[in-house]
Scaffold this motif. Sequence first.
Motif, PDB file in Angstrom:
ATOM      1  N   GLU A 182       0.609  -0.567   0.147  1.00 30.06           N
ATOM      2  CA  GLU A 182      -0.216  -0.005   0.131  1.00 30.06           C
ATOM      3  C   GLU A 182       0.922   0.986  -0.013  1.00 30.06           C
ATOM      4  O   GLU A 182       1.097   1.539   1.278  1.00 30.06           O
ATOM      5  CB  GLU A 182      -0.732  -0.342   0.998  1.00 30.06           C
ATOM      6  N   ARG A 183       1.330   1.805  -1.147  1.00 34.93           N
ATOM      7  CA  ARG A 183       2.140   2.534  -1.769  1.00 34.93           C
ATOM      8  C   ARG A 183       1.532   4.330  -1.986  1.00 34.93           C
ATOM      9  O   ARG A 183       1.289   3.751  -3.379  1.00 34.93           O
ATOM     10  CB  ARG A 183       3.311   2.570  -2.024  1.00 34.93           C
ATOM     11  N   PRO A 184       1.442   4.919  -0.919  1.00 36.92           N
ATOM     12  CA  PRO A 184       0.729   6.208  -1.588  1.00 36.92           C
ATOM     13  C   PRO A 184       1.748   6.945  -2.833  1.00 36.92           C
ATOM     14  O   PRO A 184       0.624   7.527  -3.599  1.00 36.92           O
ATOM     15  CB  PRO A 184       0.195   7.339  -0.924  1.00 36.92           C
ATOM     16  N   GLY A 185       2.775   6.677  -3.462  1.00 40.84           N
ATOM     17  CA  GLY A 185       3.235   7.663  -4.359  1.00 40.84           C
ATOM     18  C   GLY A 185       3.585   6.819  -5.563  1.00 40.84           C
ATOM     19  O   GLY A 185       3.559   7.014  -6.219  1.00 40.84           O
ATOM     20  N   LEU A 186       2.976   5.086  -5.357  1.00 43.61           N
ATOM     21  CA  LEU A 186       3.093   4.311  -6.266  1.00 43.61           C
ATOM     22  C   LEU A 186       1.933   4.554  -6.737  1.00 43.61           C
ATOM     23  O   LEU A 186       1.843   4.801  -7.907  1.00 43.61           O
ATOM     24  CB  LEU A 186       3.099   3.191  -5.837  1.00 43.61           C
ATOM     25  N   THR A 187       0.623   4.598  -5.963  1.00 46.04           N
ATOM     26  CA  THR A 187      -0.935   4.852  -6.173  1.00 46.04           C
ATOM     27  C   THR A 187      -1.312   5.871  -7.039  1.00 46.04           C
ATOM     28  O   THR A 187      -1.402   6.118  -8.203  1.00 46.04           O
ATOM     29  CB  THR A 187      -1.568   4.949  -5.514  1.00 46.04           C
TER      30      THR A 187
END
Length: 193
Positions: free
Chosen positions: A43-48
């Motif tokens: 769950e990586r916000p930067g990747l999303t």
Amino acid sequence: MTRLVGYTRQLAVELDPAAGVAALTTAGVVRVFVDDGLADPRERPGLTECLAFLQAGDVLVVPSAAHLSHAVTHFVTTITALDTQGVGFRSLTEPALCTGADQAVDPARVLAAVEGLRRRLVSLRTRAGMASASAAGKRPGRPTVMTPEKVAMALELRNLDRPITHIARVLGVSANSVQRALAPLPRHPDPAS
């Protein structure tokens, strides 16, 4: 017009993502998305945010495939989804994993690169697990057979000039275990201390 969009993450607590950001900037990316080491790899916000930012014709650039994915299956799924959207992929350190019309595909090099990615990800997970165990006060590895009582008995027998093999036989452990347990201890403790 093709945009180069960068993504990196902190692979370990002791590794600074700044080197990855610098490499991506040098490669000519227009924007870099970063996740810190505290983010859950699933769950990586930067990747999303990065994946939502990409458009058809763009190329996602990463320092290495390990920065993009936490598992080989995640890597394959992500690259397949990018290809379906018309987005290319480029790894600065693994050219065999890059996608695009100008990429020649050598199956042996691709498989070797995927195996290298798998080994790197296993190593990263092992290091993270060991760091977590250490932070929790646990010592990784096999537990010692030398309990504090056995160490005290071994020290007492050694102070009576018994050989290591005799001590090991009495305690029911190997001679190496006795030697390791007694190595940091003084042979004859000073009664004044």
